[in-house]
Design a protein around this motif. Structure first.
Motif, PDB file in Angstrom:
ATOM      1  N   HIS A 290       0.579  -1.561  -0.273  1.00 30.11           N
ATOM      2  CA  HIS A 290      -0.178  -0.339   0.442  1.00 30.11           C
ATOM      3  C   HIS A 290       1.017   1.415   0.126  1.00 30.11           C
ATOM      4  CE1 HIS A 290      -3.679   2.421   0.905  1.00 30.11           C
ATOM      5  NE2 HIS A 290      -3.165   3.039   1.589  1.00 30.11           N
ATOM      6  N   ALA A 291       1.861   1.184   0.972  1.00 32.81           N
ATOM      7  CA  ALA A 291       2.733   2.421   0.643  1.00 32.81           C
ATOM      8  C   ALA A 291       3.899   3.089  -0.647  1.00 32.81           C
ATOM      9  CB  ALA A 291       3.808   2.543   1.804  1.00 32.81           C
ATOM     10  N   LEU A 292       3.804   1.780  -1.352  1.00 32.36           N
ATOM     11  CA  LEU A 292       4.462   1.911  -2.107  1.00 32.36           C
ATOM     12  C   LEU A 292       3.514   2.089  -3.443  1.00 32.36           C
ATOM     13  CD1 LEU A 292       7.581   1.254  -4.148  1.00 32.36           C
ATOM     14  CD2 LEU A 292       6.379  -0.583  -4.286  1.00 32.36           C
ATOM     15  N   TRP A 293       2.410   1.618  -3.602  1.00 29.89           N
ATOM     16  CA  TRP A 293       1.197   2.260  -4.350  1.00 29.89           C
ATOM     17  C   TRP A 293       1.207   3.898  -4.577  1.00 29.89           C
ATOM     18  CZ3 TRP A 293      -3.836   3.528  -2.495  1.00 29.89           C
ATOM     19  CH2 TRP A 293      -4.955   4.031  -3.459  1.00 29.89           C
ATOM     20  N   GLU A 294       1.178   3.728  -3.301  1.00 30.66           N
ATOM     21  CA  GLU A 294       1.292   5.417  -2.970  1.00 30.66           C
ATOM     22  C   GLU A 294       2.201   6.415  -2.855  1.00 30.66           C
ATOM     23  OE1 GLU A 294       0.021   5.887   1.836  1.00 30.66           O
ATOM     24  OE2 GLU A 294      -2.359   6.280   1.259  1.00 30.66           O
ATOM     25  N   HIS A 295       3.857   5.408  -3.089  1.00 24.58           N
ATOM     26  CA  HIS A 295       4.675   6.447  -3.389  1.00 24.58           C
ATOM     27  C   HIS A 295       4.760   6.399  -4.638  1.00 24.58           C
ATOM     28  CE1 HIS A 295       8.967   7.814  -2.765  1.00 24.58           C
ATOM     29  NE2 HIS A 295       9.875   7.387  -2.894  1.00 24.58           N
ATOM     30  N   TRP A 296       4.313   5.651  -5.352  1.00 19.93           N
ATOM     31  CA  TRP A 296       4.985   5.282  -7.284  1.00 19.93           C
ATOM     32  C   TRP A 296       4.014   6.287  -7.706  1.00 19.93           C
ATOM     33  CZ3 TRP A 296       7.473   0.563  -8.202  1.00 19.93           C
ATOM     34  CH2 TRP A 296       8.649   0.397  -7.810  1.00 19.93           C
ATOM     35  N   GLN A 297       2.573   6.323  -6.664  1.00 19.19           N
ATOM     36  CA  GLN A 297       1.484   6.930  -7.573  1.00 19.19           C
ATOM     37  C   GLN A 297       1.061   6.726  -8.510  1.00 19.19           C
ATOM     38  OE1 GLN A 297       2.308  11.639  -8.033  1.00 19.19           O
ATOM     39  NE2 GLN A 297       2.685  11.724  -6.265  1.00 19.19           N
ATOM     40  N   LEU A 298       0.285   5.093  -7.811  1.00 16.59           N
ATOM     41  CA  LEU A 298       0.056   3.886  -9.637  1.00 16.59           C
ATOM     42  C   LEU A 298      -1.220   4.054  -9.323  1.00 16.59           C
ATOM     43  CD1 LEU A 298       2.256   1.060  -8.196  1.00 16.59           C
ATOM     44  CD2 LEU A 298       3.075   2.396  -9.964  1.00 16.59           C
ATOM     45  N   GLY A 299      -2.369   5.103  -9.137  1.00 18.41           N
ATOM     46  CA  GLY A 299      -3.871   5.189  -9.516  1.00 18.41           C
ATOM     47  C   GLY A 299      -4.771   4.070  -9.046  1.00 18.41           C
ATOM     48  N   ASP A 300      -5.751   4.189  -9.699  1.00 19.44           N
ATOM     49  CA  ASP A 300      -6.575   3.478  -9.830  1.00 19.44           C
ATOM     50  C   ASP A 300      -6.903   2.067 -10.898  1.00 19.44           C
ATOM     51  OD1 ASP A 300      -8.156   5.650  -8.547  1.00 19.44           O
ATOM     52  OD2 ASP A 300      -9.382   6.222  -9.582  1.00 19.44           O
ATOM     53  N   VAL A 301      -5.757   2.010 -11.576  1.00 17.34           N
ATOM     54  CA  VAL A 301      -5.558   1.020 -12.697  1.00 17.34           C
ATOM     55  C   VAL A 301      -3.298   0.321 -12.405  1.00 17.34           C
ATOM     56  CG1 VAL A 301      -5.937  -0.702 -14.187  1.00 17.34           C
ATOM     57  CG2 VAL A 301      -7.327   0.903 -13.439  1.00 17.34           C
ATOM     58  N   PRO A 302      -3.305   0.078 -11.286  1.00 14.54           N
ATOM     59  CA  PRO A 302      -1.862  -0.128 -11.130  1.00 14.54           C
ATOM     60  C   PRO A 302      -1.056  -0.820 -12.483  1.00 14.54           C
ATOM     61  CG  PRO A 302      -2.611  -0.336  -9.319  1.00 14.54           C
ATOM     62  CD  PRO A 302      -3.742  -0.420  -9.837  1.00 14.54           C
ATOM     63  N   ALA A 303      -1.790  -2.250 -12.711  1.00 11.17           N
ATOM     64  CA  ALA A 303      -1.356  -2.739 -13.793  1.00 11.17           C
ATOM     65  C   ALA A 303      -0.542  -2.115 -14.958  1.00 11.17           C
ATOM     66  CB  ALA A 303      -2.403  -4.374 -13.991  1.00 11.17           C
ATOM     67  N   ASP A 304      -1.757  -1.147 -14.914  1.00 17.92           N
ATOM     68  CA  ASP A 304      -1.372  -0.110 -16.603  1.00 17.92           C
ATOM     69  C   ASP A 304      -0.480   0.402 -16.564  1.00 17.92           C
ATOM     70  OD1 ASP A 304      -3.816  -1.189 -18.138  1.00 17.92           O
ATOM     71  OD2 ASP A 304      -4.543   0.780 -17.034  1.00 17.92           O
ATOM     72  N   VAL A 305       0.158   0.958 -15.283  1.00 20.25           N
ATOM     73  CA  VAL A 305       1.076   1.976 -15.500  1.00 20.25           C
ATOM     74  C   VAL A 305       3.030   1.297 -14.261  1.00 20.25           C
ATOM     75  CG1 VAL A 305      -0.117   3.439 -15.330  1.00 20.25           C
ATOM     76  CG2 VAL A 305       0.586   2.380 -13.628  1.00 20.25           C
TER      77      VAL A 305
END
Length: 372
Positions: free
Chosen positions: A141-156
C-alpha cells in the motif's frame, strides 16, 4: 570497458567455468602446469593477471572457446535468477536461463556503450522472513501511494519499475510452464514475463517478481519457485509475495470504492467486470475480497464460475521484449556497434524478425530494407 573490468571478468569466468566442470582448483592448476593451487587461487581472486598464453591453456583445459572469457554479451559467474515454473524439465529451464542471460547482458553492455552508469542505489522493502502478511500488505500500500500508481496499477506498473528502480522488464516467449523470472545483477535488476500468458497472469507475475527485487537481500528467492502459491500452505516468502502483489494491483481504497458503487449488480458479473477493469484474474480478485473481509471462504466456494469473455475481447499479446530494450539494440545497429546479423543472433531472431520488431517499437532500422 576498462582493463581492470576486463581483468575481473576473466577471473570471475575462470572460476565459474571451473566450478561448472566440477573441477577443483588443485585439479585445474595441475592441468595448467602451475606449481601449486595458490597460483590459480590468486587468478580467480583477481589478485594476479592471467597472460594470453595462460588463458588459451585455461580454455583448452575447460574445453571452452577462449572468447567465452571476454565476450561482454554473456553473463557467466554473475547474476542470480529465480523462475516461476510448473513441471518444466531442467534442460528446458537451463536453455531459457541461457537465453535470459544473453538478453540481459546485451542490454547492460549496450547501456555501457551509450555511457549509462549502473545504478548502485535502489529501493528496498523493510520486510524479513519473520514479517507478517499484514506487513507485506502495508508495504504494498505504501509503495502504491509513493509511486502514485492510481486506480489501475497494472496499467502503469511496468513503467514505474523501469523509471523508479532502473530495472529492465522484458516480455518474452518462454517454454510452456515458465511463467516469469526475476534476475539480480550489480547495478541492474530484471523481470521477465511470459507474454503468452493472460493479461491477469502477466500483471500478477510482474508484481510478484517486483517483491523479490525489493526484498532480495533479506529474503533471496530460490532458483525455482512454484507457479501457483497456496494461500495457506507453502513457502512463507512466496506467500508474502502473493499478498504484496495482490495489494499492489488491487489497493484497498480502489476496491472499497468500486464495491460501494456496485449497486444491485450480481456478484459474479461484478467480479468479472472488476477483474477486467483492474487487469487481474477473477480468482485473484476473489481471494483479495476474502482477505479484505468482503467474502467468506464459504461464499467464495459457492460462487458460480463467471462467464468467459468473448474471444474478440481478448487483449493483444505484448510486443516482444520492451521499447527501451529494442531502442538500445536499434541504436547499436544504426551506429555500427553491432551488425544487424549479430544483433539478431543475440536476440534469437532472424534479421527480418529483428527489423520488424524494431519498426513495431517505433525504431525502424534505416540499414535494412523490408522485402517487397
Amino acid at each position: 570497458m576498462t582493463t581492470h573490468s576486463q581483468h575481473d571478468r576473466i577471473a570471475r569466468r575462470i572460476k565459474a567455468l571451473r566450478e561448472d566442470a566440477e573441477m577443483t582448483q588443485a585439479e585445474l592448476a595441475e592441468k595448467l602446469g602451475f606449481n601449486d593451487r595458490q597460483t590459480l587461487a590468486s587468478i580467480e581472486a583477481g589478485e594476479r593477471r592471467v597472460s594470453p598464453d595462460e588463458l588459451v591453456r585455461v580454455a583448452r583445459a575447460l574445453d571452452a572457446d577462449p572468447d567465452v572469457f571476454v565476450d561482454p554479451f554473456r553473463l557467466i559467474g554473475e547474476g542470480a535468477f529465480s523462475f516461476r515454473v510448473k513441471e518444466v524439465a531442467e534442460p528446458v529451464l537451463a536453455a531459457f536461463e541461457e537465453q535470459a542471460r544473453r538478453w540481459i547482458a546485451t542490454y547492460r553492455e549496450l547501456g555501457r556503450q551509450m555511457g549509462e552508469e549502473p545504478r548502485r542505489l535502489g529501493q528496498k522493502l523493510e520486510l524479513y522472513p519473520w514479517s507478517s502478511f499484514e506487513d507485506a500488505d502495508e508495504s504494498a500500500h505504501a509503495l502504491w501511494e509513493h509511486w502514485q500508481l492510481g486506480d489501475v496499477p497494472a496499467d502503469v506498473l511496468e513503467e514505474a519499475i523501469e523509471t523508479q528502480l532502473g530495472a529492465l522488464v522484458l516480455h518474452v516467449d518462454a517454454a510452456e510452464g515458465i511463467s516469469g523470472a526475476a534476475s539480480r545483477l550489480p547495478g541492474l535488476h530484471a523481470i521477465l514475463v511470459n507474454r503468452r500468458e493472460s493479461r491477469g497472469r502477466r500483471s500478477f507475475d510482474l508484481a510478484h517478481e517486483l517483491f523479490h527485487l525489493l526484498t532480495w537481500d533479506a529474503m533471496p528467492p530460490r532458483r525455482v519457485e512454484p507457479w501457483e502459491v497456496r494461500p495457506t500452505k507453502g513457502n512463507r516468502v512466496e506467500q508474502m509475495a502473493e499478498v504484496f502483489a495482490s495489494t499492489l494491483l488491487m489497493p484497498a481504497p480502489v476496491v472499497v470504492n468500486r464495491w460501494m458503487g456496485r449497486g444491485g449488480e450480481e456478484l459474479p458479473l461484478w467480479m468479472r467486470r472488476m477483474a477486467e477493469a483492474l487487469r487481474v484474474s477473477v480468482p485473484a480478485l476473489q481471494w483479495r475480497m476474502v482477505n479484505m473481509g468482503y467474502l467468506t471462504r464459504g461464499e467464495l466456494r459457492a460462487l458460480p464460475s463467471p462467464p468467459r469473455p468473448p474471444v474478440s475481447a481478448k487483449e493483444p499479446t505484448p510486443l516482444l521484449f520492451s521499447r527501451r530494450f529494442v531502442e538500445r539494440v536499434s541504436w547499436a545497429v544504426e551506429t555500427g556497434r553491432l551488425s544487424l546479423r549479430r544483433a539478431a543472433g543475440l536476440l534469437d531472431l532472424s534479421v527480418m524478425e529483428l527489423s520488424e520488431l524494431c519498426a513495431a517499437h517505433g525504431h525502424p532500422l534505416s540499414s535494412y530494407e523490408m522485402p517487397g
